[in-house]
Write an enzyme that holds these catalytic residues in place. Structure first.
Site, mmCIF file in Angstrom:
data_model
loop_
_atom_site.group_PDB
_atom_site.id
_atom_site.type_symbol
_atom_site.label_atom_id
_atom_site.label_comp_id
_atom_site.label_asym_id
_atom_site.label_seq_id
_atom_site.Cartn_x
_atom_site.Cartn_y
_atom_site.Cartn_z
ATOM 1 N N ASP A 100 0.851 -1.189 0.000
ATOM 2 C CA ASP A 100 0.000 0.000 0.000
ATOM 3 C C ASP A 100 0.896 1.252 0.000
ATOM 4 O OD1 ASP A 100 -2.377 1.443 0.172
ATOM 5 O OD2 ASP A 100 -2.490 1.310 2.355
ATOM 6 N N GLU A 121 -1.522 6.251 -8.669
ATOM 7 C CA GLU A 121 -2.480 7.239 -8.134
ATOM 8 C C GLU A 121 -2.350 8.558 -8.869
ATOM 9 O OE1 GLU A 121 -3.178 7.527 -3.928
ATOM 10 O OE2 GLU A 121 -3.316 9.712 -4.004
HETATM 11 P P1 13P Z 1 -9.311 4.362 5.640
HETATM 12 O O1 13P Z 1 -8.488 5.201 6.584
HETATM 13 O O2 13P Z 1 -10.560 5.064 5.223
HETATM 14 O O3 13P Z 1 -9.598 3.020 6.182
HETATM 15 O O4 13P Z 1 -8.468 4.167 4.298
HETATM 16 C C1 13P Z 1 -7.444 3.214 4.211
HETATM 17 C C2 13P Z 1 -6.669 3.338 2.949
HETATM 18 O O5 13P Z 1 -7.064 3.982 1.995
HETATM 19 C C3 13P Z 1 -5.376 2.631 2.867
HETATM 20 O O6 13P Z 1 -4.633 2.976 1.735
#
Ligand code: 13P
Length: 348
Positions: free
Chosen positions: A83, A142
């Site tokens: 991520d 992104e």
């Molecule tokens: P939240 O904080 O809304 O759960 O989003 C998590 C996210 O987008 C991780 O990349």
């Protein structure tokens, strides 16, 4: 079952018209909660780790836990995703570990805080795509900048500061060849997204729909998509927490997104809230307890409940057995010979 290409998971989700939750993990209990939910609802799933998570848990611990999850749940397709990679190096190291998908978040500079230029974003993302696809690994890019900060990553500020421009989204998809595209539509990471139930002035579903119309075959990604339900906030506060009242992204808006090309939905905050509420409850009600299992078990159960609910709401429930996973080597061949297209279909 070995870890599966996220591209395959998303292609299948597009065929079936559903979305796939991507849930953040830092430790064993969170991984177990996700797998319990996936098993119960028969869902394919994306497990993701931020740079902060990789540091907290140490790469090898975390990755071995994911491998254990895959081995123990052979009927569940699992993609392991980096991520918000901040650099080529972060993505390369995840690929080397065995992650089957990476996000190159080139919307920010390598410091993970300063918005980058469009050209910088294209350049670094393209470089990651070339490297990753050669190895059969999926890439998410992104365009536009999310609001808030997550694990030290983010420009901060409001989600409305850098909404994605649909023309730029098209150019970005064409020039990078990403498999999935995260767009900024007013959401932000963390609990404090909106000060009231969001409407079209702050949650730009119209922008998402415009992008989907131009890029009908591109898998869109919604970040910052926790719904921050009031009942989870209330449990935390009932047992001594101090959360200010806040609103997240309503599930029905996510479902509208899924009807318009959203295939990956990122959720972290809802699970954090569920875990914290459950632990606070045990501490408040049974202050004599000190065995970590006495509070980690209810915490794991609370997260499992949220994840299972989202899996059902996103539509991935029941789809675990729909397809046979293709090996990462086979996926790499597909990118090479062009059978796995990286050219987006662009509608005028
Ligand atoms: P939240 O904080 O809304 O759960 O989003 C998590 C996210 O987008 C991780 O990349």
């Amino acid at each position: 079952m070995p870890l599966v290409s996220m591209r395959q998971l998303l292609d299948e989700a597009a065929k079936g018209g559903y979305g796939v939750g991507a849930f953040n993990v830092n430790d064993m209990e969170q991984i177990q909660a996700i797998m319990m939910a996936a098993k119960e609802t028969k869902s394919p799933v994306i497990v993701q780790a931020s740079r902060g998570a990789r540091q907290f848990a140490e790469d090898l611990y975390l990755f071995r836990l994911i491998q254990a999850a895959a081995e123990l749940n052979p009927e569940i397709p699992i993609a392991m995703h980096q991520d918000h990679g901040n650099s080529f190096e972060t993505c390369r190291s995840a690929i080397e570990l065995g992650y089957t998908s990476v996000m190159m978040d080139g919307s920010l500079k390598e410091d993970g805080k300063t918005p980058s230029t469009f050209e910088e974003n294209v350049e670094v993302t393209r470089r990651v795509v070339d490297y990753a696809h050669e190895r059969g690994v999926t890439v998410e890019g992104e365009i536009g900048v999310l609001g808030g900060v997550e694990d030290g990553h983010g420009a901060g500020g409001s989600g409305l500061d850098h909404i994605t421009d649909p023309d730029q989204a098209v150019e970005f998809a064409e020039r990078t060849g990403v498999d999935a595209l995260a767009i900024a539509i007013g959401t932000s990471h963390g609990a404090y997204k909106f000060t009231k139930k969001p409407d079209g002035s702050v949650l730009k579903m119209d922008v998402l729909i415009a992008i989907h119309k131009r890029l009908p075959n591109t898998h869109l990604v919604m970040h910052g998509s926790s719904s921050v339900p009031k009942d989870l906030q209330d449990i935390v506060n009932q047992y001594g927490g101090k959360l200010k009242q806040t609103w997240g992204v309503p599930v029905e808006e996510i479902q509208l997104g899924i009807k318009n090309g959203v295939r990956k939905i990122n959720v972290d905050t809802d699970n954090r809230l569920a875990i914290t509420g459950a632990i606070r409850k045990v501490f408040a009600e049974s202050p004599e307890k000190f065995d970590p299992r006495d509070y980690l078990k209810p915490a794991r159960e609370a997260m499992k409940k949220v994840v299972a609910q989202r899996m059902t709401e996103f539509g991935q429930a029941g789809h675990a057995g729909d397809y046979k996973p293709v090996s990462i080597e086979q996926i790499a061949k597909g990118y090479k010979d062009g059978s796995l297209s990286t050219r987006p279909l662009v509608a005028k």
